[in-house]
Enzyme design. Structure first.
Site, PDB file in Angstrom:
ATOM      1  CB  ALA A 231      -0.871  -0.075   0.993  1.00 35.10           C
TER       2      ALA A 231
ATOM      3  NE  ARG B 162      12.319   4.699   0.582  1.00 35.52           N
ATOM      4  CZ  ARG B 162      12.398   3.522   1.384  1.00 35.52           C
ATOM      5  NH1 ARG B 162      13.568   3.298   1.714  1.00 35.52           N
ATOM      6  NH2 ARG B 162      11.441   2.915   1.865  1.00 35.52           N
TER       7      ARG B 162
ATOM      8  N   GLY C 260       2.347   3.606   7.735  1.00 41.99           N
ATOM      9  CA  GLY C 260       3.347   2.527   7.918  1.00 41.99           C
ATOM     10  C   GLY C 260       3.033   1.275   7.784  1.00 41.99           C
ATOM     11  CB  THR C 261       5.333  -2.014   7.849  1.00 45.90           C
ATOM     12  OG1 THR C 261       6.258  -1.247   8.883  1.00 45.90           O
ATOM     13  CG2 THR C 261       5.848  -1.655   6.275  1.00 45.90           C
TER      14      THR C 261
ATOM     15  CG  ASN D  29      13.317  -6.555   9.204  1.00 43.85           C
ATOM     16  OD1 ASN D  29      12.914  -7.593   8.817  1.00 43.85           O
ATOM     17  ND2 ASN D  29      12.245  -5.616   9.392  1.00 43.85           N
TER      18      ASN D  29
ATOM     19  CE  LYS E 271      -1.126  -9.636 -40.605  1.00 41.66           C
ATOM     20  NZ  LYS E 271      -2.027  -8.828 -41.449  1.00 41.66           N
TER      21      LYS E 271
ATOM     22  CB  ALA F 280      15.480 -12.739 -53.434  1.00 43.04           C
TER      23      ALA F 280
ATOM     24  NE  ARG G 169       9.821 -11.420 -66.117  1.00 44.75           N
ATOM     25  CZ  ARG G 169      10.656 -12.566 -66.325  1.00 44.75           C
ATOM     26  NH1 ARG G 169      11.004 -12.725 -67.523  1.00 44.75           N
ATOM     27  NH2 ARG G 169      10.768 -13.254 -65.426  1.00 44.75           N
TER      28      ARG G 169
HETATM   29  C1  UD1 Z   1      10.943  -2.088   5.823  1.00 45.70           C
HETATM   30  C2  UD1 Z   1      11.339  -2.531   7.125  1.00 45.70           C
HETATM   31  C3  UD1 Z   1      12.957  -2.490   7.434  1.00 45.70           C
HETATM   32  C4  UD1 Z   1      13.497  -3.953   6.539  1.00 45.70           C
HETATM   33  C5  UD1 Z   1      12.835  -3.634   4.956  1.00 45.70           C
HETATM   34  C6  UD1 Z   1      13.262  -4.778   4.291  1.00 45.70           C
HETATM   35  C7  UD1 Z   1       9.441  -1.268   8.505  1.00 45.70           C
HETATM   36  C8  UD1 Z   1       9.594  -0.399   9.426  1.00 45.70           C
HETATM   37  N1  UD1 Z   1      10.887  -1.603   8.003  1.00 45.70           N
HETATM   38  O1  UD1 Z   1      11.687  -0.757   5.626  1.00 45.70           O
HETATM   39  O2  UD1 Z   1      13.190  -2.882   8.870  1.00 45.70           O
HETATM   40  O3  UD1 Z   1      14.523  -3.860   6.720  1.00 45.70           O
HETATM   41  O4  UD1 Z   1      11.541  -3.283   4.852  1.00 45.70           O
HETATM   42  O5  UD1 Z   1      13.111  -4.359   2.928  1.00 45.70           O
HETATM   43  O6  UD1 Z   1       8.603  -2.171   8.103  1.00 45.70           O
HETATM   44  N2  UD1 Z   1       3.892  -0.227   3.269  1.00 45.70           N
HETATM   45  C9  UD1 Z   1       2.341  -0.339   3.308  1.00 45.70           C
HETATM   46  N3  UD1 Z   1       1.820   0.728   3.881  1.00 45.70           N
HETATM   47  C10 UD1 Z   1       2.805   1.523   4.446  1.00 45.70           C
HETATM   48  C11 UD1 Z   1       4.043   1.490   4.407  1.00 45.70           C
HETATM   49  C12 UD1 Z   1       4.625   0.506   3.639  1.00 45.70           C
HETATM   50  O7  UD1 Z   1       1.616  -1.158   2.659  1.00 45.70           O
HETATM   51  O8  UD1 Z   1       2.161   2.362   5.000  1.00 45.70           O
HETATM   52  C13 UD1 Z   1       4.421  -1.480   2.323  1.00 45.70           C
HETATM   53  C14 UD1 Z   1       5.133  -0.817   0.965  1.00 45.70           C
HETATM   54  O9  UD1 Z   1       4.337  -1.041  -0.176  1.00 45.70           O
HETATM   55  C15 UD1 Z   1       6.137  -1.998   0.708  1.00 45.70           C
HETATM   56  C16 UD1 Z   1       6.531  -2.614   2.290  1.00 45.70           C
HETATM   57  O10 UD1 Z   1       5.176  -2.168   3.061  1.00 45.70           O
HETATM   58  O11 UD1 Z   1       6.008  -2.974   0.136  1.00 45.70           O
HETATM   59  C17 UD1 Z   1       7.739  -2.181   3.197  1.00 45.70           C
HETATM   60  O12 UD1 Z   1       7.543  -0.765   2.945  1.00 45.70           O
HETATM   61  P1  UD1 Z   1       8.942   0.213   2.911  1.00 45.70           P
HETATM   62  O13 UD1 Z   1       8.362   1.809   2.819  1.00 45.70           O
HETATM   63  O14 UD1 Z   1       9.575  -0.197   1.552  1.00 45.70           O
HETATM   64  O15 UD1 Z   1       9.737  -0.022   4.019  1.00 45.70           O
HETATM   65  P2  UD1 Z   1      11.310  -0.257   4.045  1.00 45.70           P
HETATM   66  O16 UD1 Z   1      11.990   1.198   4.373  1.00 45.70           O
HETATM   67  O17 UD1 Z   1      11.944  -0.697   2.874  1.00 45.70           O
HETATM   68 MG    MG Z   2      11.178  -1.372   1.058  1.00 47.58          MG
END
Ligand code: UD1
Ligand code: MG
Length: 461
Positions: free
Chosen positions: A8, A13, A76-77, A175, A357, A386, A446
């Site tokens: 999500a 980046r 966040g994750t 991680n 084709k 040819a 021809r």
């Molecule tokens: C994350 C880990 C980090 C790990 C790395 C490995 C966390 C906080 N950090 O960092 O420890 O070493 O992955 O690749 O988890 N996503 C969502 N919703 C959000 C944010 C992110 O679904 O609100 C999804 C992103 O689409 C992505 C995944 O979660 O596919 C990871 O997010 P990303 O921002 O890439 O985390 P990293 O900074 O890589």
């Molecule tokens: Mg990542």
């Protein structure tokens, strides 16, 4: 085991309009790889958390997964995992959580992590709170660092780079973004996570220290191949991941009896199938659902997309074949173009600068140089000289040309479709054919050749 894939995030980046997980590796969206790996590891029940440009992601991925929507893609994750809570709230088993930007994890590693949990439970009589995939990286920049109890593989916490102290930054174990948690413990932990002071996001990694404080044991499981944990956050990391995946696929085929010359230059997509004794030369690209049978040779720079190549056939240098079938022992190229559901019969030869084709060529047909064969059916043993061209388009519609068995179409002749060239008939070079030619006939169209003695020299001197 249920699995939740996180996809999500905003992917800031990447600097892209397209959702990060849809950027392609060898012709497939990045997220396809982790979903395919989960299925290969035997995980069927998969939730995909979408948010940023959710509709685009859903459309690309299809309906093999259940979708959950994260309201705030900057949450966040941990917030992303919470968005999927209805999928696993009452699940009393281990659940796998994985980042959608981790395309290189292998099914073997996932299976081994599952085995590891069972072994610890059986032999150590310990019920783990979770297991986290880690790797030891020479350059751990950007990854969460694994803080462990000295001398054990018990994880105490994961510290994100932004929050790490200089000593913590020196830790080289990272991680990998793939976690197996005991779902009831994870549920409790997720509701206790506080937003990061630096970013305001809820980090899934914070669940670890919470669980450890509660007395749970979280172990690391180190990937045997450190490239498996590669997280793709930038386009450069995408390029890097694509290269690694490319070599993995080529190695897979090499181990099954395929010769690949200069593998770093060869492109083989994941759905391609190759038989033993196939030989592939530098710069070749095998795309889509291409299948190549035993002993076939794919020459340098050849591109095959959704093509079936029969036993012992040769696609020579710089030919481009798409959505077509090449029969046993046929030779295509060099520099040939075959496209749109064309069928080249066994032993036929489509040579230099020939375009075919939507046509079917029978067995042992020869069209060796500089020809266009479009919307045509060519019988066994016919010879196309040819420069011979089927004029299939009248400006409004396409028309068919039929060239019967063993017909001879002379060089530079023009067959104006719809037209039929009979069996064993002979079209003299340079003729424009606008009527059907009966079997066995000779067709000559021809202007009379005039030879004026001495006139050439007169003009030139
Ligand atoms: C994350 C880990 C980090 C790990 C790395 C490995 C966390 C906080 N950090 O960092 O420890 O070493 O992955 O690749 O988890 N996503 C969502 N919703 C959000 C944010 C992110 O679904 O609100 C999804 C992103 O689409 C992505 C995944 O979660 O596919 C990871 O997010 P990303 O921002 O890439 O985390 P990293 O900074 O890589
Ligand atoms: Mg990542």
């Amino acid at each position: 085991m249920k699995a939740v894939v996180l996809a999500a995030g905003l992917g800031t980046r990447f600097k892209s309009e397209k959702p990060k997980v849809l950027h392609e590796i060898l012709g497939k969206p990045m997220v396809w790889y982790i979903l395919n790996t989960l299925k290969k590891a035997g995980l069927q029940d998969i939730a995909l958390v979408v948010g940023h440009k959710a509709e685009e992601v859903k459309e690309a991925v299809g309906d093999s997964v259940k979708y959950f929507y994260q309201e705030n893609p900057k949450g966040g994750t941990a917030d992303a995992v919470l968005a999927s809570v209805d999928f696993w709230r009452t699940y009393e088993d281990y659940i796998l959580i994985v980042n959608g930007d981790s395309p290189l994890v292998s099914a073997e590693t996932i299976k081994n992590m599952q085995r590891f949990i069972h072994l610890v439970e059986e032999y150590e009589k310990v019920k783990l709170g979770g297991v986290i995939l880690t790797a030891w990286l020479q350059d751990p920049t950007g990854y969460g660092r694994i803080v462990k109890e000295e001398g054990t593989d018990r994880i105490l916490r994961i510290v994100e780079e932004k929050d790490a102290t200089p000593q913590e930054r020196n830790i080289k174990e990272v991680n990998g973004g793939l976690y197996v948690f005991y779902a009831p413990y994870l549920l409790e932990a997720l509701f206790k996570i506080n937003p990061s002071e630096k970013t305001g996001e809820l980090y899934l990694t914070e669940a670890v220290s919470y669980l450890v404080e509660k007395g749970c044991e979280i172990r690391s499981f180190m990937a045997s191949d450190p490239t498996e944990v590669l997280g793709v956050n930038t386009r450069w990391e995408l390029a890097f991941a694509e290269n690694i995946m490319k070599l993995k696929i080529i190695r897979f085929w090499a181990e099954r009896g395929v010769t690949v010359h200069c593998p770093e230059t060869v492109w083989i997509e994941p759905d391609v199938e190759l038989a033993r004794e196939v030989e592939i030369f530098q710069g070749a690209m095998l795309k889509g659902k291409t299948k190549v049978e035993e002993g076939a040779v794919i020459g340098p720079g050849a591109i095959l997309e959704n093509v079936y190549v029969g036993k012992g056939a040769m696609v020579e240098a710089y030919s481009y074949v798409s959505d077509s079938r090449i029969g046993e022992g046929a030779v295509i190229g060099p520099f040939a173009r075959v496209r749109e559901k064309s069928i080249i019969g066994s032993g036929s030869h489509v040579g230099n600068f020939v375009e075919v084709k939507k046509s079917s060529l029978g067995r042992e047909v020869k069209a060796k140089h500089l020809s266009y064969i479009g919307d045509a059916q060519v019988g066994d043993g016919a010879n196309i000289g040819a420069g011979a061209v089927t004029a299939n388009y009248d400006g409004k519609e396409k028309h068919q040309t039929v060239i019967e068995e063993k017909a001879f179409v002379g060089s530079n002749s023009l067959l104006v479709a719809p037209v039929r060239i009979g069996k064993l008939s002979y079209v003299a070079g340079g003729s424009v054919i606008t009527k059907d030619i009966p079997d066995g006939a000779l067709a000559v169209e021809r202007a009379k050749l005039r030879i004026l003695e001495g006139k050439g020299k007169e003009k030139l001197t």
